[in-house]
Design a protein around this motif. Sequence first.
Motif, PDB file in Angstrom:
ATOM      1  N   ALA A 269       0.833  -1.207   0.000  1.00 58.35           N
ATOM      2  CA  ALA A 269       0.000   0.000   0.000  1.00 58.35           C
ATOM      3  C   ALA A 269       0.867   1.255   0.000  1.00 58.35           C
ATOM      4  O   ALA A 269       0.567   2.237  -0.698  1.00 58.35           O
ATOM      5  CB  ALA A 269      -0.936  -0.015   1.206  1.00 58.35           C
ATOM      6  N   LEU A 270       1.940   1.243   0.787  1.00 58.27           N
ATOM      7  CA  LEU A 270       2.849   2.388   0.812  1.00 58.27           C
ATOM      8  C   LEU A 270       3.487   2.608  -0.556  1.00 58.27           C
ATOM      9  O   LEU A 270       3.609   3.747  -1.030  1.00 58.27           O
ATOM     10  CB  LEU A 270       3.933   2.153   1.865  1.00 58.27           C
ATOM     11  N   PHE A 271       3.884   1.525  -1.209  1.00 59.76           N
ATOM     12  CA  PHE A 271       4.480   1.627  -2.538  1.00 59.76           C
ATOM     13  C   PHE A 271       3.512   2.235  -3.547  1.00 59.76           C
ATOM     14  O   PHE A 271       3.873   3.121  -4.323  1.00 59.76           O
ATOM     15  CB  PHE A 271       4.925   0.226  -2.990  1.00 59.76           C
ATOM     16  N   LEU A 272       2.262   1.798  -3.517  1.00 61.02           N
ATOM     17  CA  LEU A 272       1.305   2.228  -4.524  1.00 61.02           C
ATOM     18  C   LEU A 272       0.775   3.636  -4.282  1.00 61.02           C
ATOM     19  O   LEU A 272       0.528   4.385  -5.232  1.00 61.02           O
ATOM     20  CB  LEU A 272       0.131   1.244  -4.570  1.00 61.02           C
ATOM     21  N   LEU A 273       0.611   3.999  -3.013  1.00 58.80           N
ATOM     22  CA  LEU A 273      -0.025   5.278  -2.702  1.00 58.80           C
ATOM     23  C   LEU A 273       0.956   6.378  -2.333  1.00 58.80           C
ATOM     24  O   LEU A 273       0.582   7.547  -2.251  1.00 58.80           O
ATOM     25  CB  LEU A 273      -1.035   5.086  -1.563  1.00 58.80           C
ATOM     26  N   GLY A 274       2.213   5.992  -2.083  1.00 63.73           N
ATOM     27  CA  GLY A 274       3.206   7.002  -1.721  1.00 63.73           C
ATOM     28  C   GLY A 274       3.507   7.940  -2.873  1.00 63.73           C
ATOM     29  O   GLY A 274       3.689   7.499  -4.016  1.00 63.73           O
ATOM     30  N   ASN A 275       3.570   9.223  -2.588  1.00 62.62           N
ATOM     31  CA  ASN A 275       3.844  10.220  -3.627  1.00 62.62           C
ATOM     32  C   ASN A 275       5.311  10.633  -3.676  1.00 62.62           C
ATOM     33  O   ASN A 275       5.856  10.871  -4.754  1.00 62.62           O
ATOM     34  CB  ASN A 275       2.965  11.461  -3.417  1.00 62.62           C
ATOM     35  N   SER A 276       5.944  10.722  -2.531  1.00 63.04           N
ATOM     36  CA  SER A 276       7.355  11.101  -2.531  1.00 63.04           C
ATOM     37  C   SER A 276       8.213   9.926  -2.972  1.00 63.04           C
ATOM     38  O   SER A 276       7.841   8.755  -2.819  1.00 63.04           O
ATOM     39  CB  SER A 276       7.781  11.565  -1.136  1.00 63.04           C
ATOM     40  N   HIS A 277       9.385  10.252  -3.513  1.00 58.73           N
ATOM     41  CA  HIS A 277      10.298   9.221  -3.990  1.00 58.73           C
ATOM     42  C   HIS A 277      10.690   8.275  -2.868  1.00 58.73           C
ATOM     43  O   HIS A 277      10.723   7.048  -3.048  1.00 58.73           O
ATOM     44  CB  HIS A 277      11.549   9.882  -4.589  1.00 58.73           C
ATOM     45  N   SER A 278      10.972   8.809  -1.691  1.00 61.61           N
ATOM     46  CA  SER A 278      11.393   7.972  -0.574  1.00 61.61           C
ATOM     47  C   SER A 278      10.268   7.057  -0.115  1.00 61.61           C
ATOM     48  O   SER A 278      10.511   5.910   0.294  1.00 61.61           O
ATOM     49  CB  SER A 278      11.872   8.835   0.596  1.00 61.61           C
TER      50      SER A 278
END
Length: 431
Positions: A310-319
Amino acid sequence: MSNSGETRRWPWSATWPLFVLTLVSVSNYLDRSLLGLALPAIKRELGSSDTVLGLVSGLAFILFYSLLGIPIAWAADRTNRRNIIAAGLAFWSLMTACTGLIGGIWQLAVVRLLMGAGEACGTAPSNSLIADRFPAERRPLALALFGTASPLAFILFFPLAGWIAQTYGWRAMFIAMGLPGLLLALLVIFTVREPERTVPPPARLPIARSLATDLRALFANRCFTWIFAGVTLMGANIWASGAWVPSFFMRVHHLSVGDVANIIGPTRGFIGLLGILIGGVLIDRLPKERIAWRVGLPAIACLLAGPAEALFLLGNSHSAWLGGFALSSFFMLIHQAPIYAAVVNIVGERRRALATAVILLGASLIGDAAGPTAVGVLNDLLAPRFGDEAIRYSMLIVAVTPVFAGLCFLRAATLYAAAAGVGPERSGART
């Protein structure tokens, strides 16, 4: 099961066959994954929709891979597994090379069907052969080493494949990656010996009747049934990710095919490899009284993979998205080696290849057909509203499935000690 030093000792004579079979598995994972890297270029050239591409990348390959895997595994439990592996390797490598020669979407579907037929000869016979060469106490580590094939494919060859595709085109990539498998097939034939069977072959029955009897025996084992459910859910996660992560990077983060290969290769490769090895070593060191944790630890890894996805798919920042991708790469394959080891430990020696093929049937026919296809359908449904961002939401499927898989494995863990404690060598119930 004995805990003597003899059973704990590493059988060094089995190391070379394990190494060669791991190379075969590297070829297996690499060849099936190349289409995901080429999908954007194929879509531009052939003009297909995401739904059609999802069907070709998932259903077309998996129909023959999973369905033929059952009779091939049944034969492998009774005949020479080494020859089956070598023949399948040569055939799927040839089909990989032929993918670079296709002229339309139907030709691509046919080649994927035939590639699936060849790859059905790989994993189940290899798992059975490895199980025969290693004592039960060392199988989780042996199969963890065998399980490094997927990350090794990404580390060693995925960046090279991406460079070839970007420099010479996607057709050249398939040809260059497929032809070396023909040489590897010769290495299998001339350097891997089929081990002697320690259990006599079962009574001769008509094939259909014998196969039906074996399948009923497998699903009568509740531990096996819960493992089957968990692996099926993880199959949807792994196959959907393999098919659509490259497109996700290109559509959402606007990366080139070379950049995508350079991210996926090291991340899925090195970090996935680290997860598999750490999981294998931890489980190999478990004392006998903690045997349930041989399935419990993979369950925890799957539960943690969901939030990471979920973090991978919804994260907006590169980190954020890169961190999520790294975490999901670490957790997503930890379950495979200990789960396969658990399966061969709770079934009879003459059903090991078949049991593995049935597990692959769930992960493949259901997981692979459903996962990539569902993402493709949702992409087309959500695209009018979200455009290129639609794939961000359709791929949330890969964040949900690991959580449910982890719950299935937790249930299997509560049954594993009893199932492994009355193995076929000590009871006629599962022989």
